[in-house]
Write a protein that holds these residues in place. Sequence first.
Motif, PDB file in Angstrom:
ATOM      1  N   PHE A  86       0.818  -1.208   0.000  1.00 30.51           N
ATOM      2  CA  PHE A  86       0.000   0.000   0.000  1.00 30.51           C
ATOM      3  C   PHE A  86       0.858   1.267   0.000  1.00 30.51           C
ATOM      4  CE2 PHE A  86      -3.424  -2.882   1.249  1.00 30.51           C
ATOM      5  CZ  PHE A  86      -4.464  -2.365   0.499  1.00 30.51           C
ATOM      6  N   GLY A  90       0.354   4.053  -2.657  1.00 27.48           N
ATOM      7  CA  GLY A  90       0.226   5.468  -2.332  1.00 27.48           C
ATOM      8  C   GLY A  90       1.148   6.334  -3.159  1.00 27.48           C
ATOM      9  N   ASP A 178      -7.869   1.297  -6.448  1.00 28.45           N
ATOM     10  CA  ASP A 178      -7.090   1.165  -5.213  1.00 28.45           C
ATOM     11  C   ASP A 178      -7.442   2.259  -4.215  1.00 28.45           C
ATOM     12  OD1 ASP A 178      -5.767  -1.101  -5.961  1.00 28.45           O
ATOM     13  OD2 ASP A 178      -3.961  -0.083  -6.651  1.00 28.45           O
ATOM     14  N   ILE A 182      -9.026   1.579  -0.552  1.00 27.39           N
ATOM     15  CA  ILE A 182      -8.392   2.056   0.683  1.00 27.39           C
ATOM     16  C   ILE A 182      -9.398   2.820   1.534  1.00 27.39           C
ATOM     17  CG2 ILE A 182      -6.658   3.659   1.570  1.00 27.39           C
ATOM     18  CD1 ILE A 182      -5.040   2.893  -1.038  1.00 27.39           C
ATOM     19  N   VAL A 245      -0.352   3.855   2.944  1.00 27.07           N
ATOM     20  CA  VAL A 245      -0.878   4.793   1.951  1.00 27.07           C
ATOM     21  C   VAL A 245      -0.575   6.227   2.349  1.00 27.07           C
ATOM     22  CG1 VAL A 245      -2.953   5.577   0.768  1.00 27.07           C
ATOM     23  CG2 VAL A 245      -2.710   3.174   1.378  1.00 27.07           C
TER      24      VAL A 245
END
Length: 431
Positions: A86, A90, A178, A182, A245
């Motif tokens: 992640f 990000g 994505d 999230i 992230v």
Amino acid sequence: MNAVPRARLFGRGSWPEVRRIGDVLRTETTGGLLLVAAAAFALVWANSPWRGAYFDLSALTVGPAAVHLDLPLATWAADGLLAIFFFVAGLELKREFVAGDLRDPRRAALPVAAAVAGMALPALIYVAFAVAGGGSLSGWAIPTATDIAFALAVLAVISTHLPAALRVFLLTLAVVDDLLAIAVIALFYTDRLNWVPLLASVIPLVLFALLVQRRVRSWWLLLPLALATWVLMHESGVHATVAGVLLGFTVPVARRAEGPGPGLAEHFEHRFRPISAGIAVPIFAFFAAGVSIVDSGGIGAALADPITLGIVFGLVAGKTVGVLGGTWLVQRFTHAQLAEGLSWWDVLGLSLLGGIGFTVSLLIGELAFGAGSAADDHVKIGVLGGSLVAALLATVVLRIRNAHYRRLCDEEERDDDHDGIPDVYERDARE
């Protein structure tokens, strides 16, 4: 004792070899193959006579109990290693919003609409199956996610003549997918919320942001702050992967120095992608995909469960109709248009690829039903089965399209050879 020469100690040419391995792991095909191999190995082991050893390994607890980090290995893979995945996501999201296709609303309109519709319709299909069959609504978000590594790997294997715009469309769709996934994890799959560690996590996060904004790359400064952010986020009750992230979002995209070259976000993405694709995601897949079909009642029992059916139909039908329909509606009622060279048959193949839900779908399944539960076993069967069907259908459609574009390319080459005008590439080759 004589000093050992550095070349002998580490192996002559070791750093070039490490760089070559890193380059291999950065390729989408390699990452997807490792993901599939790890999941397949877990499935075979979990259904073998030695399956007890697999589940004992998954449940093995390690870590310091004093800070509540005495966790099973499977949890370390989902909460810890997946945070690296992640973090890379990000970085990629930030780069797309600042310097990529998502910066221009006109170019981003179609894939953004496709991603939103491609998440909404699978969720509705799952809810419909759950309501009709008396299943749990907790897993409504499971079929909404697209596994970008798996989908791009399939596309990379198939594509020799497909338009480059198809990959750009899929990548942009997956980036938005994505981001929404999230948000779903943070908002809907947080059971408890402890405000003290949550607020405390802001301190190392801000310090990390200040350092990277000053283009500091020293791992001995950044890594402790990243770990502190992860630990405090984990303690707060918010899924710890959200920390990855947020850390990725703090990294600047633009270069401070003038001239061409990668920014810090691209530099970090280049460094961490091999770790994500080669270690973090395959290990998570190994622990997440292992389901004992015999112990869970067999395929028949799984297919009779509305949870499994909702996931399979959500991934295969929901994603396909959602992505294709969302794209068509936006083009029909706005000025947004498909990229030049793309046809609706291409979008159909891409929509089927969107039904490959793996990493994030399995993670949401564990959050919704708890790892190791009977419902979680049926989630795994649904995700694996639906993703496999979507991948096979996408392969059929895109191979047909690839053959079509190859024929067009061959016809253009024959026309160039017979029009009396030397082909510039052939002329350059001869010279």
